[in-house]
Scaffold this active site. Structure first.
Site, short mmCIF file in Angstrom:
data_model
loop_
_atom_site.label_atom_id
_atom_site.label_comp_id
_atom_site.label_asym_id
_atom_site.label_seq_id
_atom_site.Cartn_x
_atom_site.Cartn_y
_atom_site.Cartn_z
CB ALA A 148 -0.91 0.06 1.22
CE1 TYR A 149 5.87 5.13 2.50
CE2 TYR A 149 7.22 3.93 0.89
CZ TYR A 149 7.38 4.79 1.61
OH TYR A 149 8.27 5.89 1.83
CB ALA A 150 5.05 0.32 -2.96
#
Length: 237
Positions: A148-150
């Site tokens: 999700a961060y990426a």
């Protein structure tokens, strides 16, 4: 030096704090956003840095910050989107809420601040005005534990292209994609060695390299729509 302040979101610690303090040393007024009170903020305020609370986890919080920003200043020399949330992926009911929060911090907040902040940038009397997005090296390859961060940082990288085209030639929009700039307080020696081995430079350079990159973008009138990698040559491994 500019009379109009430079805004750095997430400027109370680590890279954001370093860049804010270096800009002040170079004679620029600075406004930062912060998510929670911390001892470092008082020292920053004593140096003349304006600190505004911001909750970017909701659209209402983002718009509230923008309104208070406009109450604080009538113009901006630059906007540096540094606010970030390094939340690992979780299974179960929390996953959706985690993704939504990361989307708001990494994409919706920059998107709305760029839109609403355009008039502040245009009001700056300087010949150059900038927006800088802090993305991440991980955008190039994804992540097994921080998907999700990426993904949301990749969305921010794409916003760089859109806003660069939208705001040219008056406002330049670029990104910086760092990797392993600083170690965390809880990182042990084994993690540090493993992390160093990912780049051909084999080092943890410290936040100064990011400030040098930011300074380059703020000082160059002929660069827009690019992502500047600051990753020690990871692509060569």
């Amino acid at each position: 030096m500019s009379a109009s302040p430079i805004l750095i979101t997430g400027g109370a610690q680590r890279l954001g704090r370093h860049c804010a303090e270096r800009l002040v040393e170079d004679g620029h007024p600075v406004i930062i956003s912060y998510r929670r009170e911390r001892p470092e903020l008082e020292a920053m305020r004593r140096r003349g840095i304006v600190a505004l609370y911001a909750d970017f986890s909701s659209e209402a919080g983002i718009l509230d910050f923008i309104a208070r920003l406009k109450d604080e200043t009538q113009s901006l020399r630059a906007i540096v989107h540094n606010a970030s949330d390094w939340t690992p992926d979780r299974q179960g009911d929390e996953a959706g809420a985690d993704f939504e929060r990361l989307f708001r911090v990494h994409m919706q907040a920059p998107y709305l601040i760029n839109l609403h902040g355009r008039e502040l940038l245009e009001a700056c009397g300087e010949p150059q005005r900038d927006i800088v997005h802090m993305t991440d090296y991980v955008v190039q390859k994804g992540s097994k534990q921080h998907a999700a961060y990426a993904a949301t940082k990749a969305g921010l990288a794409n916003l760089t292209l859109s806003f660069a085209a939208m705001y040219a030639p008056a406002i330049q929009v670029n990104a910086i994609a760092p990797a392993l700039i600083m170690l965390g307080a809880d990182d042990d020696q084994a993690y540090a060695e493993q992390a160093r081995a990912k780049s051909v430079m084999g080092m943890v350079p410290g936040p100064g390299v990011v400030y040098q990159s930011l300074r380059y973008l703020l000082d160059n009138r002929y660069v827009t729509g690019i992502t500047l990698p600051v990753d020690g040559g990871r692509h060569l491994r």
